[in-house]
Design an enzyme around this catalytic site. Sequence first.
Site, PDB file in Angstrom:
ATOM      1  N   TYR A   1       1.694  -4.222 -13.507  1.00  0.00           N
ATOM      2  CA  TYR A   1       2.215  -3.175 -14.396  1.00  0.00           C
ATOM      3  C   TYR A   1       2.956  -2.117 -13.576  1.00  0.00           C
ATOM      4  O   TYR A   1       2.785  -0.925 -13.791  1.00  0.00           O
ATOM      5  CB  TYR A   1       1.089  -2.509 -15.187  1.00  0.00           C
ATOM      6  CG  TYR A   1       0.610  -3.277 -16.391  1.00  0.00           C
ATOM      7  CD1 TYR A   1       1.203  -4.475 -16.774  1.00  0.00           C
ATOM      8  CD2 TYR A   1      -0.449  -2.807 -17.164  1.00  0.00           C
ATOM      9  CE1 TYR A   1       0.756  -5.184 -17.874  1.00  0.00           C
ATOM     10  CE2 TYR A   1      -0.905  -3.506 -18.272  1.00  0.00           C
ATOM     11  CZ  TYR A   1      -0.302  -4.690 -18.622  1.00  0.00           C
ATOM     12  OH  TYR A   1      -0.741  -5.372 -19.718  1.00  0.00           O
TER      13      TYR A   1
ATOM     14  N   TYR B   1       3.290  -3.750 -28.708  1.00  0.00           N
ATOM     15  CA  TYR B   1       2.818  -3.899 -27.338  1.00  0.00           C
ATOM     16  C   TYR B   1       3.142  -5.299 -26.811  1.00  0.00           C
ATOM     17  O   TYR B   1       2.855  -6.297 -27.467  1.00  0.00           O
ATOM     18  CB  TYR B   1       1.308  -3.664 -27.322  1.00  0.00           C
ATOM     19  CG  TYR B   1       0.673  -3.532 -25.962  1.00  0.00           C
ATOM     20  CD1 TYR B   1       1.083  -2.549 -25.078  1.00  0.00           C
ATOM     21  CD2 TYR B   1      -0.363  -4.373 -25.584  1.00  0.00           C
ATOM     22  CE1 TYR B   1       0.474  -2.408 -23.840  1.00  0.00           C
ATOM     23  CE2 TYR B   1      -0.984  -4.235 -24.348  1.00  0.00           C
ATOM     24  CZ  TYR B   1      -0.558  -3.255 -23.480  1.00  0.00           C
ATOM     25  OH  TYR B   1      -1.167  -3.123 -22.263  1.00  0.00           O
TER      26      TYR B   1
END
Length: 702
Positions: A357, A562
């Site tokens: 991430y 998401y």
Amino acid sequence: MLLRLVTILSLTIEHIHAISPSAVALNKPAASVQAASTDNGGLVTEGVSTLDGLSLDAIAEGRSAESLVSTSIPKTNWVATADSYQPGFPPSNVLDSSLNTFWHTTYTPGLPPSARSGAPLPHTLTIDMGQTYLIDSIAYIPRQDGQSNGNVGEHQILLSIDNSTWSLPAFGTYQDSNSSKTTIFEASYARYVRLIALTEAGNRGPWTSCASFNIFTTGTPAPAAGEGEWSPTIDFPLVPVSAAIDYSSGNVLVWSSWAASTFAGSADKNTLTAMYNMATGIVSQRNVSDTDHDMFCEGLSLDAKGRVVATGERNSWAYIGLELMIAGGNDAAKTSIYDPGTNAWTAERQMQIPRGYHSMVTLSNGNLFTIGGSWSGGEGDKNGEVYNPSTNNWTLVPGAPVAPMLAMLFAWKGATIFQAGPSKAMNWYGTSGTGSHIAAGPRAGDGDAMCGNAVMYDATVGKILVIGGAIDYQGANATTNAHIITIGTPMSAATVQTISSMSYPRIFANAVVLPTGAIFISGGQKYGIPFSDNGSQLQPEMWDPVSTNFTKLAPQAIPRNYHSIGILLPDATVLSAGGGLCGACATNHYDGQIYSPSYLFNPNGSRAIRPVIESAPPQVSVGGTLIATTESPVTAWAMLRLGATTLNTDQRRIPLNATANGTTYTMTLPIDAGVLIPGYYYLFAMNVGVPSLAKFVSVPVP
């Protein structure tokens, strides 16, 4: 407070389609949760009771095959016909509400499957519902007897009212598994539904089989027409979480993780990918195991050679292609590169710091910079490092500390990087020597904009639009905030202008710059909840860089929240796809749609005539001259760097001033590689706002 690095792009919807899994919380005790799962299993977790920090109890579980059968439009008086069937396996079996029976096309009993006996593909299954319904989805359930022969792969879904005139609301490729396959599309009236199986998913033979075929009605008609138009649904064999453009073909490369529907519990070192062919509409599949790397939630960038570079991953991931390079991830220190020229993935030198991430961006000198990351390789101390593609080495730059920043990175002059957010405090990073850092000032009255969007829409004057986001990664209201940031001299304060707000609050949305400089914004939620479609924003909007106003566009049918993506295509349209990747949850979206902006249409709705670029150089130099010819006169030109998303930090637009001599145009390119970052670009010609098809132009490292 250290903001965790994530700008996952996603979209959502206000209502739940009839085919969408029920929003029933799992309510599983932590002790019952498995640390690993097969792709057909239940919800999976990092090992305890959460997925991406969200409690499993809060994630809605998907519908079972039995539930899909029971909630379909009642099949009373339905008739199923097929082009072929084996005695004992008639098409009527798909309507008997039993998962123990199935339709199967012809084959020769007694011959081994390798004989590939039977009627040739394609095969058709046609359902006559006896009356017209407003429908928005179907569920194809493969045979459930433990065998896979006949699983549908490439397919088309057709609808008709009269069994004569047919429309195509959806097409694509299903995954080769016995799990239920749901296809959602814009609501349409139909009496007849036809499944055309073009391939067998495992290429085992010329067969098609189906245990149950279910159709779902809706009380919500297709949304009223708005600006622009959405394509039929494109079914993918995986949840597309990341994407990159292949410069050699213009095709779209997408991938999920080690499995099609989840990233958690990986015991494998592979990545499932798919390629969407823009010319044929075919979605092909590939299991990438060459690099021994799960490239989910990687750092991603297209390098100066157009390769996809993927690094790291959640709990260790890596990926490179175009060359797209991804470092980190489920294999958190790894680097993988995909070269479109050779159609090959290779494993490269690992990063110094494991990450997932995290953001990554290609610099003016051709190196790549990454910083931040969370959930992988431990927490904290994810300071910057630089990858040199020429030497295949990663070098730490401790003078570029992670503490002040995350995610919204823009390469700039002198191999510097500007961080526009999501923290309200903006920053500069330098990569010379051991690195450097200096504050760039606050983002006006904005707060932290976690999982918001930032797009460089005019690199020649350092203009960046920052929109939306929330004060926290989840469990917070999204904002409608919008600001224009202007950068100039590296390591100096940025200028911030507060502008009129978006029409809708958005977190987990996607923002894509178009050839005109307008920015297309789609998806997202009102309130940030990963793996949820609650509070989805189904109506996109367009930002105009001249008026600085936002305009509402044609609504979309499918939520994109998401883990969803948005990326500009070579024909000046936008792919909006994915969302979810949470195992057997309710919000996995194995699909995408393409949005055609209003600049492709005349006022009466007919297709506008595009300008045509007859010739353009395949390669240009920083500060050099670009000479191109067109079929007819045009009014504007622009170069847009090819995108790669999850975070899409590579996209930037370079408007070009042209001198015309008839239909030959001469353009002087920016003199600084920090503006014209090395790599592959789309070259668009525009006539009164209508863009051409793009030519691909490369810019080498000076």
